[in-house]
Design an enzyme around this catalytic site. Structure first.
Site, PDB file in Angstrom:
ATOM      1  N   HIS A  60      47.717  42.761  38.542  1.00 29.59           N
ATOM      2  CA  HIS A  60      47.875  41.692  39.533  1.00 29.59           C
ATOM      3  C   HIS A  60      46.969  41.821  40.759  1.00 29.59           C
ATOM      4  CE1 HIS A  60      50.140  44.984  41.194  1.00 29.59           C
ATOM      5  NE2 HIS A  60      49.986  44.394  42.371  1.00 29.59           N
ATOM      6  N   HIS A  75      44.693  39.835  45.612  1.00 31.64           N
ATOM      7  CA  HIS A  75      46.056  39.947  45.080  1.00 31.64           C
ATOM      8  C   HIS A  75      46.398  38.645  44.375  1.00 31.64           C
ATOM      9  CE1 HIS A  75      50.364  40.638  44.873  1.00 31.64           C
ATOM     10  NE2 HIS A  75      50.121  41.900  45.207  1.00 31.64           N
TER      11      HIS A  75
END
Length: 149
Positions: A60, A75
């Site tokens: 992620h 992110h």
């Protein structure tokens, strides 16, 4: 020395204050901009926003450190830690990357169906809140200048 940070994906650039996460919204990790990806189930690729060494890579998120020492965190989504099934990783930790090299692919709507924001914060780590300059707002294409820090 300033770092020009490119958009790692296409979408709508928005201030970090609009990200539904208090840490990113308050720029505690660093200054930057977020990108809200398109409303799509199609695979969307997140690319390296700067050239450098990929020092951290999770399904992620990625951290790239430029030769200047600036570290940029990308992110993918909010509260997506621990959901590796939502992502496909295309790089390896420790690798040298060029700006634009593919890092992670995901489906924005798959994240949204999980009840999470698909926003992608892009921050220069350890920079003062508000220190990002020339920040993009609104529609942006992948590879366009997102901000300077």
């Amino acid at each position: 020395m300033s770092t020009e940070v490119l958009a790692p994906l296409a979408g709508r650039a928005l201030p970090l204050a609009e990200v539904p996460d208090p840490v990113f919204a308050a720029e505690m990790v660093g200054a930057g901009v977020a990108i809200e990806p398109a409303d799509t189930d199609d695979p969307t690729t997140v690319a390296a926003p700067i050239a450098g060494t990929l020092v951290k890579l999770h399904p992620h998120a990625a951290v790239i450190v430029a030769d200047s020492g600036a570290g940029v965190l990308v992110h993918v989504g909010i509260d997506t830690v621990g959901k590796p099934e939502l992502f496909t990783v295309h790089a390896a930790e420790g690798a040298r990357v060029a700006a634009g090299d593919p890092l992670i692919t995901f489906s924005p709507n798959a994240i949204r169906r999980e009840g999470h924001s698909a926003a992608v914060p892009v921050v220069v780590m350890d920079t003062a809140p508000g220190s990002a300059r020339d920040t993009a707002v609104g529609p942006i294409t992948a590879g366009a200048v997102l901000f300077t820090a």
